[in-house]
Design a protein around this motif. Sequence first.
Motif, PDB file in Angstrom:
ATOM      1  N   ASP A 133       0.829  -1.205   0.000  1.00 56.29           N
ATOM      2  CA  ASP A 133       0.000   0.000   0.000  1.00 56.29           C
ATOM      3  C   ASP A 133       0.867   1.261   0.000  1.00 56.29           C
ATOM      4  O   ASP A 133       0.578   2.233  -0.702  1.00 56.29           O
ATOM      5  N   LEU A 162       2.233   1.681  -3.511  1.00 53.25           N
ATOM      6  CA  LEU A 162       1.221   2.107  -4.489  1.00 53.25           C
ATOM      7  C   LEU A 162       0.937   3.593  -4.313  1.00 53.25           C
ATOM      8  O   LEU A 162       0.771   4.325  -5.286  1.00 53.25           O
ATOM      9  N   ARG A 163       0.922   4.055  -3.051  1.00 51.36           N
ATOM     10  CA  ARG A 163       0.724   5.489  -2.825  1.00 51.36           C
ATOM     11  C   ARG A 163       1.919   6.281  -3.339  1.00 51.36           C
ATOM     12  O   ARG A 163       1.754   7.347  -3.931  1.00 51.36           O
ATOM     13  N   ARG A 165       1.588   6.808  -6.841  1.00 50.95           N
ATOM     14  CA  ARG A 165       0.314   7.472  -7.085  1.00 50.95           C
ATOM     15  C   ARG A 165      -0.732   6.594  -7.782  1.00 50.95           C
ATOM     16  O   ARG A 165      -1.351   6.985  -8.775  1.00 50.95           O
ATOM     17  N   LEU A 166      -0.858   5.364  -7.260  1.00 52.64           N
ATOM     18  CA  LEU A 166      -1.991   4.527  -7.642  1.00 52.64           C
ATOM     19  C   LEU A 166      -2.751   4.227  -6.355  1.00 52.64           C
ATOM     20  O   LEU A 166      -2.148   3.754  -5.386  1.00 52.64           O
ATOM     21  N   ASP A 167      -4.054   4.524  -6.345  1.00 52.62           N
ATOM     22  CA  ASP A 167      -4.861   4.324  -5.143  1.00 52.62           C
ATOM     23  C   ASP A 167      -4.894   2.836  -4.767  1.00 52.62           C
ATOM     24  O   ASP A 167      -5.408   2.020  -5.527  1.00 52.62           O
ATOM     25  N   PRO A 168      -4.327   2.470  -3.599  1.00 52.50           N
ATOM     26  CA  PRO A 168      -4.271   1.040  -3.235  1.00 52.50           C
ATOM     27  C   PRO A 168      -5.639   0.363  -3.292  1.00 52.50           C
ATOM     28  O   PRO A 168      -5.751  -0.761  -3.780  1.00 52.50           O
ATOM     29  N   ALA A 169      -6.673   1.037  -2.790  1.00 54.29           N
ATOM     30  CA  ALA A 169      -7.998   0.418  -2.742  1.00 54.29           C
ATOM     31  C   ALA A 169      -8.478   0.036  -4.145  1.00 54.29           C
ATOM     32  O   ALA A 169      -9.139  -0.981  -4.336  1.00 54.29           O
ATOM     33  N   ARG A 170      -8.127   0.844  -5.126  1.00 54.74           N
ATOM     34  CA  ARG A 170      -8.606   0.582  -6.494  1.00 54.74           C
ATOM     35  C   ARG A 170      -7.703  -0.385  -7.255  1.00 54.74           C
ATOM     36  O   ARG A 170      -8.163  -1.109  -8.131  1.00 54.74           O
ATOM     37  N   TYR A 171      -6.429  -0.353  -6.949  1.00 57.53           N
ATOM     38  CA  TYR A 171      -5.488  -1.093  -7.800  1.00 57.53           C
ATOM     39  C   TYR A 171      -4.957  -2.399  -7.210  1.00 57.53           C
ATOM     40  O   TYR A 171      -4.506  -3.263  -7.942  1.00 57.53           O
ATOM     41  N   ARG A 172      -5.020  -2.544  -5.881  1.00 60.59           N
ATOM     42  CA  ARG A 172      -4.370  -3.666  -5.225  1.00 60.59           C
ATOM     43  C   ARG A 172      -4.750  -5.011  -5.844  1.00 60.59           C
ATOM     44  O   ARG A 172      -3.893  -5.860  -6.077  1.00 60.59           O
ATOM     45  N   GLU A 192       0.322   2.651 -16.228  1.00 58.18           N
ATOM     46  CA  GLU A 192       0.044   2.092 -14.895  1.00 58.18           C
ATOM     47  C   GLU A 192       0.881   0.846 -14.649  1.00 58.18           C
ATOM     48  O   GLU A 192       1.435   0.664 -13.561  1.00 58.18           O
TER      49      GLU A 192
END
Lengths: 197, 250
Positions: free
Chosen positions: B111, B114-115, B118-125, B136
Amino acid sequence: MSADFIAHVGAHVALAGSALVLALAIGIPLAGMAADRPLPRGLLLALAGGFRVIPSLAILTLALPLLGLGFRPALLALVVLALPPILVNTDVGLRAVPRATLEAARGTGMTERQIGTRVRWPLALPVVAVGVRTAAVEVIASATLAAFIGGGGLGDYIVGGLQTANLPELVLGAVSVAALALLADAALGYAQRRLAV
Amino acid sequence: MGVRYANASVPAVHDVDLAIEAGQFAVLLGPSGCGKSTLLRTINRLVEPTSGTLLIDGGDVRERDATELRRGIGYVIQAVGLFPHYTVAQNVGVVPKLLGWEQVRIDARVDELLRLIRLDPARYRDRKPRELSGGEAQRVGVARALAAQPRVLLMDEPFAAVDAIVRASLQDEIARVHRELGTTIVFVTHDVDEALRLADRIVVMNAGHVVQTGPPAEILEHPADDFVRDLVGVDAETRRLALERPLIER
């Protein structure tokens, strides 16, 4: 459903199942070891091509003097029949894994074994599964031939029905074999879709 | 140091004597086939030098176990090479998992990374690589390389396959990551503008050897020979002017 019929289905499944398991146990490791070695790989694929063109009935006949009548020569013929799709699909599956993926795996510090178990084989598996499915259907259908040399199975109804001109018996054998093959195809098709990436 | 591939008449890399300082953003620049990728790959032993030695922190890399060495060095390639059967989180967590981290620590690190990119963990994990755009996917590739806090990050033409706009934003990201983490980066490219934009130090290569090394301004103002002059090109003056503006404003 008579006990006789169930015994025949059992014998058929046992014969086809053993042939498939044996072909998997031989074919997958063999193709796996040969995949990155040009010479063994060439020989193996040539062998697979050769096996594919030999009629199963010819193998049965050739095996008779060596293995006698019954289960064993039938098993040999069916293993030979099942090997080509397993060998070829394992080879294709392993070689279709992108070089970049393997390079990345090496770069992350995986050992060769980890690259195999965590990356290469899992990615090859869906393609291997297609070969297993093809082999299973062919083996179930061809196990019928075993009846000609006393190998038992549902082929007994077909051979018997032919010899005594007993149409219902013949149809019973043919329909049962077809149903069994379709069932295996559907089951393995489901498994194969579950494996897909 | 040199590398000669089996069956090759000329060495891919020869007579390289190069030191890269800790924390530096070094860019290996040169035309395709000049040996820059080969040189890069000797650092994590994907290629073994056929002569000479390569030291990291004073230790010969050949005295270390290759897999253990690679787990401490981030590696990003142009083709990205994400594992298609793994989720984004599993991809990023590959090296920590190899190192035997506990799952909670891996999850937290994923997490965090990913932050960072700059990829939102909740959306990309939980996405699979096929559900990512090219840009991406390469961000995830960078996160994977950084996962176990490597001291060195190797990047082999990482942004060559994406379009110009995405490339510019990825360049900004990696420059920012370098500033924030202070990781030593060795970056291979054939793109002069990319090299000038990112490098603290440019290593110009041609035909397997190092032609010139120095900060971007020095390469532009005092090209060592005609090859370097041609490489940085007739636009050298405009490029020099562009250098005078700080990266963040560009």
